[in-house]
Design an enzyme around this catalytic site. Sequence first.
Site, PDB file in Angstrom:
ATOM      1  N   GLU A  14       1.598  10.344   3.566  1.00 21.49           N
ATOM      2  CA  GLU A  14       0.612  10.238   4.631  1.00 21.49           C
ATOM      3  C   GLU A  14       1.250  10.620   5.971  1.00 21.49           C
ATOM      4  OE1 GLU A  14      -2.373   9.586   3.497  1.00 21.49           O
ATOM      5  OE2 GLU A  14      -3.263   9.851   5.498  1.00 21.49           O
ATOM      6  N   GLY A  74       0.855  -1.182   0.000  1.00 18.64           N
ATOM      7  CA  GLY A  74       0.000   0.000   0.000  1.00 18.64           C
ATOM      8  C   GLY A  74       0.893   1.234   0.000  1.00 18.64           C
ATOM      9  N   ASN A 104      -3.388  -6.245  -5.807  1.00 19.03           N
ATOM     10  CA  ASN A 104      -4.033  -6.372  -4.509  1.00 19.03           C
ATOM     11  C   ASN A 104      -3.134  -7.239  -3.640  1.00 19.03           C
ATOM     12  OD1 ASN A 104      -5.577  -6.945  -2.297  1.00 19.03           O
ATOM     13  ND2 ASN A 104      -7.434  -7.396  -3.452  1.00 19.03           N
ATOM     14  N   SER A 105      -2.408  -6.584  -2.753  1.00 15.62           N
ATOM     15  CA  SER A 105      -1.431  -7.318  -1.949  1.00 15.62           C
ATOM     16  C   SER A 105      -2.109  -8.380  -1.084  1.00 15.62           C
ATOM     17  CB  SER A 105      -0.684  -6.344  -1.044  1.00 15.62           C
ATOM     18  OG  SER A 105      -1.557  -5.877  -0.039  1.00 15.62           O
ATOM     19  N   ASP A 162      -5.166   1.766   5.320  1.00 12.89           N
ATOM     20  CA  ASP A 162      -6.556   2.177   5.507  1.00 12.89           C
ATOM     21  C   ASP A 162      -7.105   1.536   6.783  1.00 12.89           C
ATOM     22  OD1 ASP A 162      -6.368   3.546   3.117  1.00 12.89           O
ATOM     23  OD2 ASP A 162      -7.044   1.837   1.929  1.00 12.89           O
TER      24      ASP A 162
HETATM   25  C1  LIG Z   1      -3.639   5.719   3.501  1.00 10.27           C
HETATM   26  S1  LIG Z   1      -2.714   5.165   2.146  1.00 10.27           S
HETATM   27  C2  LIG Z   1      -1.043   5.185   2.727  1.00 10.27           C
HETATM   28  C3  LIG Z   1      -0.057   5.265   1.624  1.00 10.27           C
HETATM   29  C4  LIG Z   1       1.412   5.263   2.008  1.00 10.27           C
HETATM   30  N1  LIG Z   1       1.817   4.032   2.650  1.00 10.27           N
HETATM   31  C5  LIG Z   1       1.733   6.464   2.887  1.00 10.27           C
HETATM   32  O1  LIG Z   1       2.066   6.245   4.048  1.00 10.27           O
HETATM   33  O2  LIG Z   1       1.628   7.582   2.408  1.00 10.27           O
HETATM   34  C6  LIG Z   1      -3.065   3.441   1.992  1.00 10.27           C
HETATM   35  C7  LIG Z   1      -2.759   2.923   0.621  1.00 10.27           C
HETATM   36  O3  LIG Z   1      -2.912   1.515   0.568  1.00 10.27           O
HETATM   37  C8  LIG Z   1      -3.487   1.151  -0.652  1.00 10.27           C
HETATM   38  N2  LIG Z   1      -4.126  -0.160  -0.498  1.00 10.27           N
HETATM   39  C9  LIG Z   1      -5.224  -0.458   0.220  1.00 10.27           C
HETATM   40  N3  LIG Z   1      -5.505  -1.765   0.139  1.00 10.27           N
HETATM   41  C10 LIG Z   1      -4.555  -2.313  -0.650  1.00 10.27           C
HETATM   42  C11 LIG Z   1      -4.311  -3.625  -1.132  1.00 10.27           C
HETATM   43  N4  LIG Z   1      -5.114  -4.623  -0.793  1.00 10.27           N
HETATM   44  N5  LIG Z   1      -3.247  -3.847  -1.930  1.00 10.27           N
HETATM   45  C12 LIG Z   1      -2.429  -2.807  -2.274  1.00 10.27           C
HETATM   46  N6  LIG Z   1      -2.614  -1.556  -1.850  1.00 10.27           N
HETATM   47  C13 LIG Z   1      -3.659  -1.299  -1.053  1.00 10.27           C
HETATM   48  C14 LIG Z   1      -4.461   2.267  -0.931  1.00 10.27           C
HETATM   49  O4  LIG Z   1      -4.794   2.350  -2.289  1.00 10.27           O
HETATM   50  C15 LIG Z   1      -3.691   3.475  -0.433  1.00 10.27           C
HETATM   51  O5  LIG Z   1      -2.925   4.065  -1.453  1.00 10.27           O
END
Ligand SMILES: C[S@@+](CC[C@H](N)C(=O)[O-])C[C@H]1O[C@@H](n2cnc3c(N)ncnc32)[C@H](O)[C@@H]1O
EC number: 2.1.1.33
Lengths: 428, 251
Positions: free
Chosen positions: B229, B73, B129-130, B152
């Site tokens: 973030e 993510g 999708n991790s 999230d």
């Molecule tokens: C709140 S953001 C944080 C981003 C980054 N890690 C930061 O600290 O700025 C969470 C990210 O996780 C991604 N994400 C959520 N579920 C995911 C999944 N199953 N696989 C990959 N990415 C995912 C979202 O699209 C989002 O960009």
Amino acid sequence: MEDTTTIEEGETNKDIEVAPALIAVHPTQKSVAVAVGSDLRIFDIEAGCAASLVDDLGGPFHRDSIRAIQYGAEGKLFVSAGDDKIVKMWSTKSWRCICTVCSEKRVTAVAISNDGLYVCFADKFGVVWVVDLVGFEGNQTLVNKKATQLLSHYCSIITSLEFSPDGQFIVSADRDNKIRVTIFPKSPLDGAHEIQSFCLGHTEFISCLAFVCARECLQSFLVSGSGDSTVRLWDISSGDLLDNCEVGIKAGLLESNGSTEQHDHAVTDICTIQDGVLLAVAIQSLQGIVLMSCNLSARTLSVAKVVSIAKETFIPTSLGTSPSSRLLWMVTGVSNLPGFDYLSFARVRVISGFDVEQEPAIIEDNKIPGGDTLLENLQGSAIIDEKIFLAAAEAVKTAMCNLLIKKQYPAEKREFRKKTRNDRKVKF
Amino acid sequence: MSETELNLTLSKSTGLPRKRFYRARAHSNPLSDSHFPVPTSPSHVDYSLHYPHYFPSSGQINSSKKIQFADIGCGFGGLLISLSTLFPETLMIGMELRDKVTEYVKERILALRLANPGQYQNISVVRTNSMKYIPNYFEKGQLLKMFFLFPDPHFKEKNHRRRVISPHLLDEYAYVLGVGGIIYTITDVEELGEWMRACLENHPMFEALTEKELEADPVVKLLSSATEEGQKVARNGGLTFQAVYRRTTPS
Ligand SMILES: C[S@@+](CC[C@H](N)C(=O)[O-])C[C@H]1O[C@@H](n2cnc3c(N)ncnc32)[C@H](O)[C@@H]1O
């Protein structure tokens, strides 16, 4: 939402509710079980009559399609489970239901540990649950048993569940082309956390798993069948793919240039015969079975022959055998058939002659162990109209495709779905 | 991606891609079926596409060099960019579900590579999708570090299974991490912080790093400062909650 089929949304398509008939054979062929829709039919071959199931909770035993039936390796236990989210464990001696466990979701697969102490079942959301029968003596009824979570495939439908012959591993396969091999722990109620390997290589959903091991050979190997029309051989300790047999092409069902729809020839079931030197393979649209031979020293799989079923339209939906007998039991049928009045129809056929000198052949109905009485009981009715067989096979195929094959939306449609979304703007 | 295409979206003043071209949804549903390509197995991951500097021709998988850090993510990729120069010889990948965000990170890395010849060759990003496809990317014990920064929160009880740290997903992370490998998590949502710590604490294959170890680890300092973030939270003076655990052998 850009992404389309969310399994969370639940499936409403009626086709999906069609369930294939299933067959299972007692390890010493004392009895044979057939499940069609919510109907569970057991024929006691030793006694020469239908077994009457007893359930203190009263009938019907299942209220919706049964999706999995399984005898324990020792033959004392039998498990049935399915869309009614109920798992029932039966004593094969009394055919009394010794334990009923509720699942949160529909059950798609079951497995019994080789020592008979643990019953595992998988649900439509990818979670494998375990119930312990430790201390169970065989005649009491277990009340208030609860299942605990053993492991999970993240949000995928688990299609098959098997214990390795040595009991060391539990193997789970899913709709996302994945086979997971997990160490079955000493205390399964605390969860199975240690993954031994993933067997990756299939390009469509996995439909079935089976183990092969030669008598002298201590090691066992896994075989898997898939919607990609292949059967593959795996080393489960490393996850290595040892061989890949394009059984759909080899059996002459598919053009090697892929001109026929691949999904028409999904492998639906695999059954090992003679300790796994031979494999019986059921394929969608194939009237009969493919016999494959497995060379364990060379670690190869090859198609030995196609056993066709003449004079009858018979596409098996499930296969069963017992290690002690040299018979392959097959069933075809569906829970309910749109447009036909027959309810829970099934047809049972048997192939014999797997010994080296002979040619495998279909046995006449009256030569089947249990004879006509068995057939009347397991099939649910005496004679069935030919047309139904084909319609049934078609219905099962459609249902399987709807459930397991990912819907691919054409690119333009996807773009349109994206454009019409109203949740696209975000602040950075 | 051709150079002209790239130039179109790069800001004239900074040479970095401009975010307004990469508007994306706030959230994707990780439970949905996907339409992005998924490698059949880790040996199908095309390293030449991600790290052309290290893998000049495709199909050539003889190199023993493998991805060792994964940022799950990764969002806009700030962490990868900081780690890239800190561990210049380590291959790292960001995994991101949102396609627009992934595209942004891709271009950001390409722009950095152009502006700093020889650098930023060890980082890349993939849209996936991790929660479903980690085993398709990494072999058993391949990873040294996994990062989960500001994931999230999915507050509702019924959505807890969408959380990217959960008891079952930790089984998979334990599989792809080598013994001694480290999971780094941080969040500004206290409830999620407690949840992640509890999941790790209760898992038989993870143990917490000691205070001393945390202090000695240069990566820990990046958790709250390197990502977009994290910077947002810091600007607003928010609290953060971190949990850093090591993969152990099960007893
Ligand atoms: C709140 S953001 C944080 C981003 C980054 N890690 C930061 O600290 O700025 C969470 C990210 O996780 C991604 N994400 C959520 N579920 C995911 C999944 N199953 N696989 C990959 N990415 C995912 C979202 O699209 C989002 O960009």
